[in-house]
Design a protein around this motif. Structure first.
Motif, short mmCIF file in Angstrom:
data_model
loop_
_atom_site.label_atom_id
_atom_site.label_comp_id
_atom_site.label_asym_id
_atom_site.label_seq_id
_atom_site.Cartn_x
_atom_site.Cartn_y
_atom_site.Cartn_z
N LEU A 1 0.82 -1.21 0.00
CA LEU A 1 0.00 0.00 0.00
C LEU A 1 0.85 1.26 0.00
CD1 LEU A 1 -2.93 -0.93 2.40
CD2 LEU A 1 -2.96 -0.75 -0.10
N GLY A 2 1.98 1.23 0.72
CA GLY A 2 2.88 2.38 0.70
C GLY A 2 3.34 2.67 -0.71
N ASP A 3 3.76 1.62 -1.44
CA ASP A 3 4.19 1.80 -2.83
C ASP A 3 3.02 2.27 -3.71
OD1 ASP A 3 6.70 0.93 -2.06
OD2 ASP A 3 6.40 -1.13 -2.80
N PHE A 4 1.85 1.69 -3.50
CA PHE A 4 0.66 2.04 -4.26
C PHE A 4 0.32 3.53 -4.10
CE2 PHE A 4 -4.01 2.40 -4.56
CZ PHE A 4 -4.21 1.90 -5.83
N LEU A 5 0.34 4.01 -2.86
CA LEU A 5 0.01 5.41 -2.61
C LEU A 5 1.06 6.37 -3.18
CD1 LEU A 5 -1.50 5.21 0.98
CD2 LEU A 5 -2.72 5.45 -1.19
N GLU A 6 2.30 5.91 -3.28
CA GLU A 6 3.33 6.72 -3.94
C GLU A 6 2.97 6.93 -5.41
OE1 GLU A 6 6.29 8.18 -2.96
OE2 GLU A 6 5.81 7.70 -0.87
N GLN A 7 2.43 5.89 -6.05
CA GLN A 7 2.08 5.97 -7.48
C GLN A 7 0.79 6.75 -7.71
OE1 GLN A 7 1.87 1.99 -9.01
NE2 GLN A 7 4.08 1.72 -9.00
N TYR A 8 -0.10 6.77 -6.71
CA TYR A 8 -1.41 7.42 -6.86
C TYR A 8 -1.61 8.42 -5.72
CZ TYR A 8 -2.08 3.66 -10.17
OH TYR A 8 -1.93 2.79 -11.21
N PRO A 9 -0.96 9.58 -5.81
CA PRO A 9 -1.01 10.55 -4.71
C PRO A 9 -2.39 11.14 -4.44
CG PRO A 9 0.16 11.46 -6.60
CD PRO A 9 -0.12 10.02 -6.91
N GLU A 10 -3.33 10.97 -5.37
CA GLU A 10 -4.67 11.50 -5.15
C GLU A 10 -5.53 10.57 -4.28
OE1 GLU A 10 -4.90 8.89 -8.77
OE2 GLU A 10 -3.45 10.31 -7.98
N LEU A 11 -5.02 9.38 -3.97
CA LEU A 11 -5.76 8.42 -3.14
C LEU A 11 -5.28 8.44 -1.70
CD1 LEU A 11 -5.94 5.21 -5.37
CD2 LEU A 11 -7.80 6.74 -4.78
N ASN A 12 -6.18 8.07 -0.80
CA ASN A 12 -5.87 7.78 0.59
C ASN A 12 -6.26 6.33 0.84
OD1 ASN A 12 -5.12 10.46 1.20
ND2 ASN A 12 -7.28 11.02 1.38
N CYS A 13 -5.77 5.77 1.92
CA CYS A 13 -6.06 4.37 2.20
C CYS A 13 -6.33 4.19 3.69
CB CYS A 13 -4.88 3.51 1.77
SG CYS A 13 -5.22 1.77 1.85
N GLN A 14 -7.24 3.29 3.99
CA GLN A 14 -7.51 2.89 5.37
C GLN A 14 -7.53 1.37 5.42
OE1 GLN A 14 -11.10 4.46 7.10
NE2 GLN A 14 -10.92 3.17 8.91
#
Length: 175
Positions: free
Chosen positions: A20-33
């Motif tokens: 998820l850390g890598d994923f959020l780096e690629q998609y900065p417009e997303l947040n995750c819970q």
């Protein structure tokens, strides 16, 4: 938007969180819970988008994508095995100190595969623990033998802290 994901606790910590850390780096417009629990929850009731689960998908309106498989592994630390010997057959477990994870199951038997047939081995654990992390830690200190899913001990097996035993008696892999 926000992506909400659930997974088993240890699986989530070891495998989902780093991805998820890598994923959020690629998609900065997303947040995750995340919701890491060792029980299944309703995606609809909890407002979740994705669930990582181990096992067959029961009949449902949900869609599953198989991403791998895991297996039940019986294991101990090399120093425990050096002091007490490695069991050669599942019934030899009666002569060893057993650590049981009650977060997986409270049942007092473990199922093995002998020549293509499941066999049930009654166990008398000296220690019963409610988190898999604690089971891994105690086994890693050389206290006894336990059984968890392969992903739960993979990091410790890789570095030689834990070693699988009774591999010839493992059950078939679980999706």
């Amino acid at each position: 938007g926000e992506l909400r994901i659930t997974a088993p606790m240890l699986f989530g910590r070891l495998y989902v969180a780093p991805i998820l850390g890598d994923f959020l780096e690629q998609y900065p417009e997303l947040n995750c819970q995340t919701l890491f629990l060792d029980r299944s929850v309703s995606l609809m009731d909890e407002g979740l988008d994705v669930a990582v689960r181990i096992g067959e998908l029961p009949d449902s309106s949900l869609t599953a994508i198989r991403v791998g498989s895991v297996r039940w592994v019986t294991f101990a630390a090399p120093d425990y095995l050096a002091r007490h010997g490695a069991p050669q057959h599942p019934r030899d477990l009666k002569d060893h100190r057993l650590i049981q994870s009650v977060s997986v199951s409270g049942a007092r038997e473990w199922t093995f595969n002998e020549q293509g047939r499941p066999i049930q081995i009654k166990i008398e654990p000296r220690m019963r623990m409610n988190t898999n992390d604690a089971v891994v830690a105690l086994a890693g200190r050389g206290w006894g033998i336990s059984r968890l899913l392969s992903y739960q001990i993979a990091p410790d097996v890789t570095v030689g802290k834990l070693r699988a035993v009774l591999e010839d008696f493992e059950m078939p892999a679980i999706p």
